[in-house]
Write a protein that holds these residues in place. Structure first.
Motif, PDB file in Angstrom:
ATOM      1  N   THR A   1       0.827  -1.205   0.000  1.00 48.20           N
ATOM      2  CA  THR A   1       0.000   0.000   0.000  1.00 48.20           C
ATOM      3  C   THR A   1       0.859   1.252   0.000  1.00 48.20           C
ATOM      4  O   THR A   1       0.586   2.217  -0.737  1.00 48.20           O
ATOM      5  N   ASN A   2       1.907   1.260   0.797  1.00 52.22           N
ATOM      6  CA  ASN A   2       2.789   2.432   0.849  1.00 52.22           C
ATOM      7  C   ASN A   2       3.489   2.665  -0.483  1.00 52.22           C
ATOM      8  O   ASN A   2       3.741   3.817  -0.872  1.00 52.22           O
ATOM      9  N   LEU A   3       3.798   1.591  -1.196  1.00 51.89           N
ATOM     10  CA  LEU A   3       4.394   1.749  -2.521  1.00 51.89           C
ATOM     11  C   LEU A   3       3.409   2.404  -3.483  1.00 51.89           C
ATOM     12  O   LEU A   3       3.748   3.366  -4.187  1.00 51.89           O
ATOM     13  N   LEU A   4       2.176   1.906  -3.514  1.00 51.37           N
ATOM     14  CA  LEU A   4       1.181   2.429  -4.444  1.00 51.37           C
ATOM     15  C   LEU A   4       0.839   3.887  -4.149  1.00 51.37           C
ATOM     16  O   LEU A   4       0.414   4.627  -5.050  1.00 51.37           O
ATOM     17  N   ARG A   5       1.014   4.314  -2.915  1.00 49.39           N
ATOM     18  CA  ARG A   5       0.725   5.708  -2.549  1.00 49.39           C
ATOM     19  C   ARG A   5       1.616   6.704  -3.285  1.00 49.39           C
ATOM     20  O   ARG A   5       1.312   7.900  -3.336  1.00 49.39           O
ATOM     21  N   HIS A   6       2.710   6.243  -3.866  1.00 47.06           N
ATOM     22  CA  HIS A   6       3.609   7.140  -4.598  1.00 47.06           C
ATOM     23  C   HIS A   6       3.058   7.502  -5.979  1.00 47.06           C
ATOM     24  O   HIS A   6       3.628   8.366  -6.653  1.00 47.06           O
ATOM     25  N   HIS A   7       1.989   6.848  -6.416  1.00 47.78           N
ATOM     26  CA  HIS A   7       1.458   7.114  -7.754  1.00 47.78           C
ATOM     27  C   HIS A   7       0.633   8.395  -7.750  1.00 47.78           C
ATOM     28  O   HIS A   7      -0.127   8.649  -6.809  1.00 47.78           O
ATOM     29  N   PRO A   8       0.746   9.225  -8.793  1.00 46.46           N
ATOM     30  CA  PRO A   8      -0.016  10.494  -8.819  1.00 46.46           C
ATOM     31  C   PRO A   8      -1.527  10.304  -8.854  1.00 46.46           C
ATOM     32  O   PRO A   8      -2.271  11.208  -8.457  1.00 46.46           O
ATOM     33  N   ASN A   9      -2.006   9.145  -9.303  1.00 45.25           N
ATOM     34  CA  ASN A   9      -3.449   8.898  -9.356  1.00 45.25           C
ATOM     35  C   ASN A   9      -3.957   8.092  -8.155  1.00 45.25           C
ATOM     36  O   ASN A   9      -5.062   7.549  -8.203  1.00 45.25           O
ATOM     37  N   TRP A  10      -3.158   8.034  -7.100  1.00 45.47           N
ATOM     38  CA  TRP A  10      -3.586   7.305  -5.900  1.00 45.47           C
ATOM     39  C   TRP A  10      -4.746   8.026  -5.231  1.00 45.47           C
ATOM     40  O   TRP A  10      -4.756   9.242  -5.092  1.00 45.47           O
ATOM     41  N   ASN A  11      -5.767   7.248  -4.819  1.00 50.51           N
ATOM     42  CA  ASN A  11      -6.922   7.777  -4.097  1.00 50.51           C
ATOM     43  C   ASN A  11      -6.935   7.127  -2.715  1.00 50.51           C
ATOM     44  O   ASN A  11      -7.211   5.936  -2.599  1.00 50.51           O
ATOM     45  N   GLU A  12      -6.648   7.927  -1.691  1.00 49.27           N
ATOM     46  CA  GLU A  12      -6.522   7.373  -0.344  1.00 49.27           C
ATOM     47  C   GLU A  12      -7.857   6.842   0.173  1.00 49.27           C
ATOM     48  O   GLU A  12      -7.900   5.834   0.881  1.00 49.27           O
ATOM     49  N   GLN A  13      -8.935   7.508  -0.173  1.00 50.38           N
ATOM     50  CA  GLN A  13     -10.247   7.069   0.285  1.00 50.38           C
ATOM     51  C   GLN A  13     -10.587   5.687  -0.264  1.00 50.38           C
ATOM     52  O   GLN A  13     -11.131   4.829   0.441  1.00 50.38           O
ATOM     53  N   GLU A  14     -10.244   5.458  -1.534  1.00 53.95           N
ATOM     54  CA  GLU A  14     -10.558   4.180  -2.182  1.00 53.95           C
ATOM     55  C   GLU A  14      -9.421   3.169  -2.056  1.00 53.95           C
ATOM     56  O   GLU A  14      -9.586   2.011  -2.456  1.00 53.95           O
ATOM     57  N   LEU A  15      -8.271   3.618  -1.533  1.00 55.43           N
ATOM     58  CA  LEU A  15      -7.077   2.760  -1.424  1.00 55.43           C
ATOM     59  C   LEU A  15      -6.756   2.117  -2.763  1.00 55.43           C
ATOM     60  O   LEU A  15      -6.563   0.909  -2.883  1.00 55.43           O
ATOM     61  N   ALA A  16      -6.707   2.953  -3.790  1.00 54.99           N
ATOM     62  CA  ALA A  16      -6.542   2.452  -5.150  1.00 54.99           C
ATOM     63  C   ALA A  16      -5.924   3.513  -6.047  1.00 54.99           C
ATOM     64  O   ALA A  16      -6.030   4.717  -5.791  1.00 54.99           O
ATOM     65  N   ILE A  17      -5.291   3.055  -7.132  1.00 54.06           N
ATOM     66  CA  ILE A  17      -4.857   3.925  -8.232  1.00 54.06           C
ATOM     67  C   ILE A  17      -5.973   3.909  -9.268  1.00 54.06           C
ATOM     68  O   ILE A  17      -6.455   2.841  -9.659  1.00 54.06           O
ATOM     69  N   ILE A  18      -6.393   5.079  -9.714  1.00 57.73           N
ATOM     70  CA  ILE A  18      -7.522   5.194 -10.633  1.00 57.73           C
ATOM     71  C   ILE A  18      -7.009   5.561 -12.026  1.00 57.73           C
ATOM     72  O   ILE A  18      -6.229   6.507 -12.179  1.00 57.73           O
ATOM     73  N   PHE A  19      -7.476   4.832 -13.051  1.00 54.73           N
ATOM     74  CA  PHE A  19      -7.066   5.068 -14.434  1.00 54.73           C
ATOM     75  C   PHE A  19      -8.280   5.468 -15.275  1.00 54.73           C
ATOM     76  O   PHE A  19      -9.369   4.906 -15.113  1.00 54.73           O
ATOM     77  N   ASP A  20      -8.070   6.400 -16.179  1.00 57.41           N
ATOM     78  CA  ASP A  20      -9.094   6.726 -17.175  1.00 57.41           C
ATOM     79  C   ASP A  20      -8.830   5.858 -18.402  1.00 57.41           C
ATOM     80  O   ASP A  20      -7.837   6.043 -19.108  1.00 57.41           O
ATOM     81  N   LEU A  21      -9.733   4.921 -18.678  1.00 59.13           N
ATOM     82  CA  LEU A  21      -9.553   3.991 -19.792  1.00 59.13           C
ATOM     83  C   LEU A  21     -10.469   4.308 -20.965  1.00 59.13           C
ATOM     84  O   LEU A  21     -10.721   3.453 -21.813  1.00 59.13           O
ATOM     85  N   SER A  22     -10.985   5.535 -21.016  1.00 61.68           N
ATOM     86  CA  SER A  22     -11.860   5.919 -22.120  1.00 61.68           C
ATOM     87  C   SER A  22     -11.085   5.846 -23.443  1.00 61.68           C
ATOM     88  O   SER A  22      -9.936   6.293 -23.531  1.00 61.68           O
ATOM     89  N   VAL A  23     -11.727   5.260 -24.443  1.00 63.76           N
ATOM     90  CA  VAL A  23     -11.089   5.052 -25.750  1.00 63.76           C
ATOM     91  C   VAL A  23     -11.963   5.659 -26.832  1.00 63.76           C
ATOM     92  O   VAL A  23     -13.179   5.462 -26.849  1.00 63.76           O
ATOM     93  N   SER A  24     -11.349   6.409 -27.725  1.00 58.64           N
ATOM     94  CA  SER A  24     -12.067   6.954 -28.875  1.00 58.64           C
ATOM     95  C   SER A  24     -11.273   6.616 -30.125  1.00 58.64           C
ATOM     96  O   SER A  24     -10.083   6.931 -30.224  1.00 58.64           O
ATOM     97  N   ARG A  25     -11.927   5.951 -31.069  1.00 57.77           N
ATOM     98  CA  ARG A  25     -11.241   5.538 -32.297  1.00 57.77           C
ATOM     99  C   ARG A  25     -11.962   6.120 -33.504  1.00 57.77           C
ATOM    100  O   ARG A  25     -13.171   5.958 -33.659  1.00 57.77           O
TER     101      ARG A  25
END
Length: 445
Positions: free
Chosen positions: A39-63
């Motif tokens: 968990t402490n490692l993942l906290r270094h990511h800029p998209n870390w969300n402490e409330q959700e204890l997760a890294i959040i990614f935008d996976l929207s795709v437009s082709r």
């Protein structure tokens, strides 16, 4: 931790599972202790969300329309025409109509193109119709659709002409409830780890309490919080320790393209957290990967990674670690290790009252409105027979026995007696129990 415990309770209530405060605390203490380093490692990511204890990614795709694929498919259709037995004039008409339909690389041909198609092919079409539909009608008119390879070529052409827009969110989580809900019953799919009826429910606790496992999943893009509560489009287990990343099977479909995409996302996330270049060596063969992990003894999860796995080794480091996957599942009632596929052992069935927070025997509680209530907090109105979570009021039944009624029924009874001309005498004699107007009378009447 209190918010996480409450969320854990919510999942237990949702699936109507037996559990106790000590049992939940035992699982969360194991989670906090063992997942701490990851968990402490993942906290270094800029998209870390402490409330959700997760890294959040935008996976929207437009082709956009894929011009190169359109050109390929036009050539493939021309090859099919060679085998269709068309006359020279028919071939010229087909080629001219197909060129008019595709020349603009547009989802709908222009009016000028429509006029050319009608003149050359003699088919019905109109401005505003999709290019793919017009081409399908064109191929049907000339008999090209009877060729054994037509469906495959046309499907690819139609897909290229229809711009793709997929909007979803990716989540790389170590939140306890994302492990519990790794096979949410609201999904359009399920797995053996589902708490509703899965045969490996205890596996959720096993993954939850180990030191290396993360859950990667995708949800609709309008979901922005409490991810564990929402249906998952897809889900995959990743394990990481000491420059070594393992990717397990993807649910619901083990799509190789998606697996590669998600692996790339997680690889980059780990590299960003470490502050190192995103360079990895991939190993997939069983004899090349089995030395990098061990399933911990007495773990109760279903080890998909024994059948599908990809191991990523970070480049530029001297050595890589060894993954110890899983943890003995801890009973959510007594907190002790156990050996079955459920969430608890054979100890007493306990529940936590959602009103007072006390752990009580399941025999002294009831399940109502999606939660457990102890008998001291949950009442049944003797008049309307509805379950009541608020204050109750005393009343008499016809036998003169004291019963409890809800506020609404109490007010109705008081109102009825207040309008009666003999109410004062009735109250002194407790005669209301003989009144024909009501079978239950307010004690204060």
């Amino acid at each position: 931790m209190n918010e996480i415990k409450k969320a854990f309770y919510d999942v237990m209530y949702k699936y109507q599972k037996y559990f106790s405060e000590p049992g939940v605390n035992a699982n969360l203490m194991a989670w906090e202790k063992n997942k701490g380093r990851l968990t402490n490692l993942l906290r270094h990511h800029p998209n870390w969300n402490e409330q959700e204890l997760a890294i959040i990614f935008d996976l929207s795709v437009s082709r956009e329309i894929e011009r190169d694929v359109v050109d390929e498919c036009k050539f493939a259709l021309s090859e099919l025409v060679n085998e269709a037995g068309l006359s020279h004039e028919q071939r010229l008409n087909f080629d001219a109509a197909l060129l008019a339909a595709t020349a603009e690389y547009s989802q709908t041909p222009s009016e000028n193109s429509i006029a050319t198609i009608k003149a050359q092919a003699g088919i019905k079409c109109a401005a505003g119709q999709k290019t793919s539909r017009i081409i399908g009608r064109l191929c049907s008119h000339f008999g090209i659709d009877r060729h054994r390879s037509y469906n495959q070529v046309f499907a690819r052409l139609a897909d290229a002409f229809n711009p793709l827009q997929v909007q979803k969110t990716g989540v790389l989580s170590v939140h306890p409830c994302d492990f519990l809900e790794m096979s949410n019953r609201d999904n359009t799919w399920n797995s053996c780890h589902g708490l509703a009826n899965g045969s490996y429910q205890s596996g959720c606790l096993s993954y939850l309490a180990d030191a290396v496992t993360m859950i990667f999943f995708t949800v609709d893009d309008n979901v922005t919080s409490n991810f564990y509560k929402h249906p998952k489009r897809s889900r995959q287990v990743f394990c990481y320790a000491d420059n070594l990343l393992l990717q397990s099977r993807l649910y619901p479909d083990d799509n190789s393209e998606q697996c590669e995409q998600y692996r790339g996302l997680v690889q980059k996330a780990i590299a960003d957290c470490l502050g190192t270049p995103n360079l990895w060596t991939i190993k997939a063969k069983p004899n090349e990967t089995e030395a990098y992990f061990t399933t911990v003894a007495d773990s109760r999860h279903y080890a998909d990674y024994n059948y599908y796995r990809r191991v990523s080794l970070l480049k530029g480091v001297e050595q890589h670690g060894h993954l110890r996957i899983g943890h003995p599942s801890l009973c959510v009632c007594c907190g002790q290790p156990f050996q079955n596929g459920k969430l608890k052992c054979n100890c007493e069935n306990l529940v936590v009252c959602t009103d007072c927070g006390q752990t009580v025997s399941a025999s002294n509680a009831r399940y109502s409105d999606g939660a457990y209530y102890c008998n001291a907090c949950l009442h049944i109105c003797a008049a309307c027979h509805q379950t009541v979570h608020t204050d109750m009021y005393p009343a008499f039944n016809r036998e003169g026995r004291m019963v409890e009624v809800c506020a609404d029924c109490y007010q109705a009874m008081v109102g009825a007696c207040a309008s009666c001309c003999v109410a004062p005498v009735c109250a002194m004699l407790a005669g209301a129990r003989f009144c024909q107007r009501t079978a239950i009378t307010a004690a204060a009447a």
